[in-house]
Design a protein around this motif. Structure first.
Motif, short mmCIF file in Angstrom:
data_model
loop_
_atom_site.label_atom_id
_atom_site.label_comp_id
_atom_site.label_asym_id
_atom_site.label_seq_id
_atom_site.Cartn_x
_atom_site.Cartn_y
_atom_site.Cartn_z
N ASP A 118 0.87 -1.18 0.00
CA ASP A 118 0.00 0.00 0.00
C ASP A 118 0.91 1.23 0.00
N PHE A 119 0.91 1.98 -1.11
CA PHE A 119 1.81 3.12 -1.20
C PHE A 119 1.24 4.23 -2.06
N SER A 120 1.87 5.37 -2.01
CA SER A 120 1.51 6.60 -2.72
C SER A 120 0.31 7.26 -2.05
N ILE A 138 9.37 4.83 -2.77
CA ILE A 138 9.79 3.77 -1.85
C ILE A 138 8.90 2.54 -2.04
N GLY A 139 7.58 2.76 -2.08
CA GLY A 139 6.64 1.64 -2.25
C GLY A 139 6.82 0.92 -3.56
N HIS A 140 7.02 1.68 -4.64
CA HIS A 140 7.21 1.06 -5.95
C HIS A 140 8.48 0.21 -5.97
N ASP A 421 15.75 10.68 -3.87
CA ASP A 421 14.96 10.25 -2.72
C ASP A 421 15.45 8.91 -2.18
N LEU A 422 15.60 7.93 -3.07
CA LEU A 422 15.88 6.55 -2.64
C LEU A 422 17.29 6.34 -2.11
N ASP A 501 14.16 -1.51 2.73
CA ASP A 501 15.02 -0.33 2.57
C ASP A 501 15.68 -0.28 1.19
N PRO A 502 15.04 0.39 0.22
CA PRO A 502 15.63 0.51 -1.13
C PRO A 502 16.95 1.26 -1.16
#
Length: 561
Positions: A118-120, A138-140, A421-422, A501-502
């Motif tokens: 569940d993201f965005s 992060i979710g993707h 970001d990542l 943790d990407p």
């Protein structure tokens, strides 16, 4: 070849007692200096069990350890340090990568089980700001990493399309809105109305009550309220779709909060049946020890986030039968998810054990949180457009005749924003800086993409034939750090998934790119006819892993830049 796994197995064979191989593997380190070896096992935790000093344990272990992949073993202080058989490791690692191609590093421990992510989850009638970027990327990335680990990811965009804020927006539109103006620029105008509502409410507190009343009407199916809400939602989804297209993100479900309206009554009934729901000052709550109660129903009978999230969790378990369920939501919602999971445990939902909140820090501007209600937002779409513009400007300056340069600029610009970001550990706050994001040198997305393009160029110039098996050992000592880095990729993927943790993948591709660029700078790869095939096999291995690493971050890998 998973060397850490193999080394852990060798150590376990020499240890008495129930020492878990996975823990041993987790303890294995990389020595600080190259002259100290390639891998190190610290013996400090063993001292108590064996009643010996770490130094003595290390010396005893070093005398017993041997394996075909180990060249030399040394006891240094309380560590067992091993030097790997470089020729053997290089041959095996490259053979494995060239055989597996993009499947290198793929794991099977997910066993095809479903993991919902569940993201965005942006709110309708508000712009897609930089504040939404963190959850989205992060979710993707986590869904891609989970798939690489053998899971079947279900990507869910739990749209924020319900709640008191929509009563406030309806109130604002009815008081100050103009239909034609909103139709021209729906999100911009709706944001302006939302900000105006909160400014006016400071002087006129009655507006808050009007907002609550209109949300109550919306819940009750009031015709005008439903009509306005539907209009706001449809316009928002169109705008969100444009952003997701630019980021290359798709979802398996975009069922928002409103989707669960007809499912919440059964949740409340279940909580009452299980005897966990109590009345408190007219509201209905689930109490806990050592934690604030979870509010299920307000005094006026309206529902809350917790009610909807309980309904969503039960629906998803029934529909997907998930083994794991991740919620990529900001750290400020930690208490909410603790309460959510605790309610599920309290009513005997054993599948709750597979659920996890994946929190992250805030996107800051000038050290402060961005606020939609105060109008202090940076729009993601504008940032992406500027990033692509700067990428195109850079291409026109340095390589104006590049083929498909519009597409390359899009991949590089968008990748710059995603990578910025990542590369940060998700729990850290990230300061928004367009300048840092668009720097095309250092720890940036464009640097990794350029390294991939450089490798691709070498393969074209050397007319590399990937069907030819790598046979000869390289004589280049500077290639070893590259091989060591390539060897670590499967471990990095596993660790990234375990820690959700990407950034571990992002940091890894930076290290691999640096190692390769150092190798490229010290060896004339195409000049030695006897070494060219083995060298290009290494280059091809790097290209494969960089491309896959970028893919796991949700980024493209251009062949030319």
């Amino acid at each position: 070849m998973r060397i850490k796994e193999e080394f852990a197995h060798v150590i376990k064979q020499q240890l008495e007692g129930q020492w878990d191989r996975r823990k041993i593997e987790w303890m294995i380190e990389k020595p600080k200096h190259e002259h100290m070896g390639d891998l190190a096992f610290p013996c400090f935790e063993l001292a108590k069990a064996f009643r010996k000093s770490p130094k003595m344990i290390a010396e005893e272990l070093s005398e017993k350890i041997s394996a075909s992949f180990i060249e030399k073993v040394e006891a240094i202080g309380g560590y067992v340090n091993v030097f790997l058989n470089r020729e053997m490791i290089t041959t095996e690692v490259m053979a494995e990568i060239l055989a597996a191609q993009e499947n290198y590093g793929k794991a099977i421990f997910g066993n095809g089980k479903v993991i919902t992510v569940d993201f965005s989850s942006p709110n309708i009638a508000k712009p897609f700001s930089m504040g939404h970027l963190r959850s989205t990327v992060i979710g993707h990335s986590l869904s891609l990493i989970a798939e690489k680990c053998g899971y079947n990811p279900v990507k869910i965009n739990h749209i924020g399309d319900w709640g008191t804020q929509f009563g406030k927006l309806i109130t604002a539109y009815r008081l100050w809105g103009d239909e034609e103006t909103v139709k021209k620029e729906p999100i911009k105008e709706l944001l302006k109305l939302y900000v105006q509502f909160h400014e006016e409410a400071k002087e006129n507190p009655d507006l808050e009550e009007q907002g609550r009343n209109w949300f109550k009407k919306l819940e009750e199916g009031h015709e005008e309220a439903i009509s306005l809400w539907t209009w706001f939602r449809d316009e928002s989804l169109k705008e969100f779709g444009k952003i997701y297209d630019k980021l290359g993100i798709t979802f398996d479900s975009q069922a928002g909060e409103a989707f669960y309206n007809d499912k919440m009554k059964r949740v409340v009934e279940l909580l009452e049946y299980k005897g966990v729901l109590v009345e408190s000052e007219g509201a209905k709550v689930v109490p806990f020890e050592g934690m604030p109660p979870c509010l299920i129903k307000k005094r006026d009978g309206s529902t809350l986030y917790a009610t909807r999230d309980l309904a969503a969790a039960m629906y998803r378990q029934k529909k997907y039968g998930f083994a794991k369920s991740l919620y990529v939501v900001g750290s400020e919602q930690s208490l909410h998810f603790k309460q959510l999971f605790a309610v599920l445990r309290k009513i005997g939902c054993e599948w709750e054990q597979g659920m996890a909140h994946v929190p992250f820090g805030m996107m800051l501007k000038d050290g402060k949180k961005m606020s939609t209600r105060k109008g202090k937002v940076v729009l993601l779409d504008e940032v992406l457009e500027e990033a692509v513009y700067q990428a195109m400007k850079n291409i026109n300056d340095k390589n104006p005749h590049l083929e498909d340069k519009e597409e390359v600029a899009r991949h590089v610009g968008t990748g710059a924003v995603i990578f910025h970001d990542l590369k940060h550990f998700r729990l850290h706050d990230v300061e928004f800086s367009l300048e840092d994001m668009l720097t095309f040198e250092g720890e940036t997305g464009p640097y990794i993409q350029y390294t991939h393009a450089r490798a691709s160029s070498l393969l074209r110039k050397g007319r590399f034939n990937d069907s030819q098996q790598y046979t000869s050992a390289m004589e280049d000592s500077s290639a070893w750090p590259v091989v060591v880095s390539l060897m670590q990729f499967p471990d990095v993927i596993k660790r990234s998934f375990d820690a959700y943790d990407p950034s571990q993948v992002a940091k890894y591709v930076v290290e691999l790119a640096r190692a390769f660029n150092h190798y490229y700078g010290s060896v004339r790869i195409l000049d030695d006819p006897e070494q060219i095939q083995s060298r290009l096999s290494l280059v091809h291995s790097v290209k494969i892993v960089l491309k896959e690493g970028l893919r796991l971050l949700g980024m493209e890998a251009p062949e030319k830049m």
